[in-house]
Design a protein around this motif. Structure first.
Motif, PDB file in Angstrom:
ATOM      1  N   VAL A  59       0.812  -1.221   0.000  1.00 11.45           N
ATOM      2  CA  VAL A  59       0.000   0.000   0.000  1.00 11.45           C
ATOM      3  C   VAL A  59       0.844   1.269   0.000  1.00 11.45           C
ATOM      4  O   VAL A  59       0.357   2.336  -0.401  1.00 11.45           O
ATOM      5  N   ALA A  60       2.099   1.192   0.457  1.00 10.33           N
ATOM      6  CA  ALA A  60       2.948   2.380   0.496  1.00 10.33           C
ATOM      7  C   ALA A  60       4.392   1.949   0.722  1.00 10.33           C
ATOM      8  O   ALA A  60       4.668   0.801   1.073  1.00 10.33           O
ATOM      9  N   ALA A  61       5.307   2.894   0.512  1.00 12.02           N
ATOM     10  CA  ALA A  61       6.728   2.613   0.705  1.00 12.02           C
ATOM     11  C   ALA A  61       7.419   3.836   1.277  1.00 12.02           C
ATOM     12  O   ALA A  61       7.078   4.980   0.925  1.00 12.02           O
ATOM     13  N   ILE A  62       8.371   3.609   2.159  1.00  8.46           N
ATOM     14  CA  ILE A  62       9.181   4.675   2.742  1.00  8.46           C
ATOM     15  C   ILE A  62      10.643   4.380   2.425  1.00  8.46           C
ATOM     16  O   ILE A  62      11.223   3.441   2.978  1.00  8.46           O
ATOM     17  N   PRO A  63      11.256   5.123   1.518  1.00 10.34           N
ATOM     18  CA  PRO A  63      12.660   4.863   1.171  1.00 10.34           C
ATOM     19  C   PRO A  63      13.611   5.435   2.214  1.00 10.34           C
ATOM     20  O   PRO A  63      13.259   6.354   2.966  1.00 10.34           O
ATOM     21  N   VAL A  64      14.804   4.880   2.240  1.00  6.04           N
ATOM     22  CA  VAL A  64      15.868   5.342   3.128  1.00  6.04           C
ATOM     23  C   VAL A  64      16.949   6.001   2.280  1.00  6.04           C
ATOM     24  O   VAL A  64      17.390   5.432   1.277  1.00  6.04           O
ATOM     25  N   GLY A  65      17.370   7.193   2.680  1.00 11.33           N
ATOM     26  CA  GLY A  65      18.388   7.904   1.926  1.00 11.33           C
ATOM     27  C   GLY A  65      17.781   8.824   0.884  1.00 11.33           C
ATOM     28  O   GLY A  65      16.564   9.040   0.824  1.00 11.33           O
ATOM     29  N   THR A  66      18.639   9.346   0.039  1.00 12.28           N
ATOM     30  CA  THR A  66      18.207  10.368  -0.927  1.00 12.28           C
ATOM     31  C   THR A  66      18.011   9.828  -2.341  1.00 12.28           C
ATOM     32  O   THR A  66      17.635  10.586  -3.233  1.00 12.28           O
ATOM     33  N   ALA A  67      18.278   8.533  -2.543  1.00 16.95           N
ATOM     34  CA  ALA A  67      18.121   7.970  -3.885  1.00 16.95           C
ATOM     35  C   ALA A  67      16.666   8.049  -4.323  1.00 16.95           C
ATOM     36  O   ALA A  67      15.742   7.897  -3.518  1.00 16.95           O
ATOM     37  N   ARG A  68      16.468   8.246  -5.619  1.00 13.86           N
ATOM     38  CA  ARG A  68      15.115   8.387  -6.156  1.00 13.86           C
ATOM     39  C   ARG A  68      14.423   7.037  -6.205  1.00 13.86           C
ATOM     40  O   ARG A  68      15.009   6.032  -6.597  1.00 13.86           O
ATOM     41  N   LEU A  69      13.169   7.013  -5.776  1.00 10.91           N
ATOM     42  CA  LEU A  69      12.364   5.791  -5.781  1.00 10.91           C
ATOM     43  C   LEU A  69      11.301   5.912  -6.858  1.00 10.91           C
ATOM     44  O   LEU A  69      10.472   6.822  -6.831  1.00 10.91           O
ATOM     45  N   GLU A  70      11.324   4.971  -7.800  1.00  9.37           N
ATOM     46  CA  GLU A  70      10.362   4.985  -8.903  1.00  9.37           C
ATOM     47  C   GLU A  70       9.471   3.757  -8.802  1.00  9.37           C
ATOM     48  O   GLU A  70       9.858   2.653  -9.176  1.00  9.37           O
TER      49      GLU A  70
END
Length: 502
Positions: free
Chosen positions: A197-208
């Motif tokens: 249902v959702a995602a929380i990335p770690v760091g500054t890399a772009r999440l697509e």
């Protein structure tokens, strides 16, 4: 002088700072959905307890009646002991667990439990010098096996039927690359209970990620708002499971503290393993020196299950040939009358350990199909070393029907009877295909090729070459007799559906 990581003396200033951090720790950064409550731990279902009681009564009741009818001494006590041992044995062997990825064990598991029960009762009979006749006792506990098998089947049907109603709402946390891989796998399959249902990335890399909400982001290094950010995403999207994909920026003490905060908030936590292609049954967690170790059992290459698989293969092939004789004769007649050429198509294939053998099929193409293949090379629709083509002009009208129903594969029961193939396994490749295998693909030939397998129940010719290899490698490393029985049952549905057969 203190130790690094040890608790330090608390002062007034530190107490104030700690209180502020605890307040920040517990405060979500996003508003909860006012229409619903925060996720909470699930209440244990009464199913396992009811199944255990059913097993106990299902064995003890008929046993008491049969022992009493056979004029055996103290039938009530003997039946009660047998029922308690049966339910306890089934519980110890995990037949009542209701965790994701586990199940009641099925018919094969029930038979194994029943054989162990007979052994335990024999030991008790000898130790207690019981006057009950052993032959009568075996007959008396047989109905318990039938009832347990039926109950296990009903539970498995209920679990599969409720899958869509109890899907876990997953919030995925991790570095962008790991989150992307996990999300792609979760979204590409429907045979699981997890809905991203959702995602929380770690760091500054772009999440697509197409169609996946990103309610927040964690810093590249541990921060005081890690838990509040994740809990905010949980509350905002009504998630009941946080799935963490560990990485260099999310591991060790940071992951541990995140787990503390999630569990205090009543949210379940799971961690993605970096062990692709390993079935859960082969993994055993242990603890040593404060470390969590995952012991991985080697793939089955010998032992009782291999012997049982060979026995079941040849027995099943013999029974199948005898039972299907009228159908085989009718198909042979229709093939011979519909087009010129032999009834059967013989082809050299590569078997276990890359040994060649002659595979039999009903002929579904024109007699000179192999010579026409070179002209159609440009129309090949399959990647990798395979040749597949929808609307192949070499296929005869009768052959198209046989392929649609997979009846053209039935003569391979002869290959199974001869020990060259198995009922379940990877498909046997042509010599020119096997000659182009790399080291990874060559592992498909570690086990006997099969009449059916994961490829059959997962889309057949609609699968890409890499998807086919991945399924075959999973089977090679994780096969079991119980898994084979399940694949045979699923094959019936796949054949009836006909998807990917051309």
């Amino acid at each position: 002088m203190g130790l690094r990581g040890a608790p330090r003396p608390r002062t007034a200033a530190s107490r104030n700072r700690t209180a502020a951090l605890e307040q920040l720790w517990r405060a979500p950064t996003a508003q909860r959905d006012p229409a619903g409550r925060a996720p909470s731990r699930r209440k244990p279902a009464p199913g396992p307890a009811l199944a255990a009681l059913t097993d106990l009564l299902g064995l003890a009741g008929p046993a008491w009646l049969l022992l009493r009818a056979g004029d055996q001494p103290r039938p009530m006590a003997a039946a009660a002991v047998a029922g308690l041992v049966w339910a306890g044995l089934r519980g110890v062997r995990g037949r009542y667990t209701d965790r994701p990825g586990t199940g009641p064990g099925g018919a094969l598991g029930s038979v194994g439990d029943w054989l162990v029960l007979i052994g335990l009762l024999a030991v008790l009979h000898t130790a207690a010098d019981a006057p009950v006749d052993p032959a009568t006792a075996v007959v008396a506990v047989t109905p318990g096996l039938l009832i347990a098998t039926a109950v296990a089947g009903v539970r498995r049907w209920q679990r599969s039927g409720r899958r869509g109603h109890r899907a876990r709402r997953v919030l995925l946390v991790g570095e962008a690359s790991a989150v992307g891989r996990a999300a792609e796998l979760l979204n590409s399959r429907t045979d699981h209970d997890y809905r991203l249902v959702a995602a929380i990335p770690v760091g500054t890399a772009r999440l697509e990620l197409d169609g996946v909400q990103v309610p927040g982001r964690l810093a590249g290094c541990p921060a005081d708002d890690d838990v509040s950010t994740v809990l905010g995403g949980v509350y905002a999207h009504a998630a009941d499971l946080v799935l963490v994909a560990p990485g260099p920026q999310l591991t060790g003490d940071r992951l541990r503290r995140l787990g503390w905060g999630l569990h205090d908030g009543g949210v379940a936590l799971s961690v993605v393993s970096e062990l692709p292609g390993v079935a859960a049954e082969r993994v055993r967690p242990v603890t040593a020196a404060g470390l969590t170790l995952l012991h991985i059992a080697p793939p089955l290459r010998g032992g009782p299950q291999t012997v049982l698989k060979n026995v079941l293969d040849r027995t099943g092939a013999l029974v199948g040939l005898l039972a299907l004789t009228p159908l085989l004769l009718a198909v042979a007649l229709s093939v011979g009358l519909s087009s010129r050429g032999p009834v059967f198509h013989r082809q050299v294939r590569q078997g276990q350990h890359n040994r060649p053998f002659t595979m039999w099929k009903f002929r579904t193409m024109v007699a000179d199909a192999e010579h026409l293949k070179a002209r159609l090379a440009a129309s090949n629709e399959a990647d990798g070393p395979l040749f597949k083509m929808r609307g192949d002009p070499r296929v005869t009208p009768v052959g198209r029907l046989l392929r649609r129903t997979s009846i053209d594969e039935l003569p391979q029961l002869v290959n199974v009877l001869l020990g060259q193939m198995s009922l379940v396994g990877p498909r046997p490749p042509l010599p020119e295909e096997a000659s182009r295998y790399d080291e990874r693909e060559h592992r498909r030939l570690t086990v006997k090729p099969g009449l059916t397998g994961l490829w059959q129940v997962s889309g057949r010719s609609d699968l890409s070459w890499q998807e086919t290899v991945s399924l075959d490698l999973w089977y090679v490393d994780n096969w079991s007799v119980a898994a084979d029985m399940g694949l045979l049952a699923r094959t019936v549905r796949a054949v009836a559906d006909g998807r990917g057969a051309y």
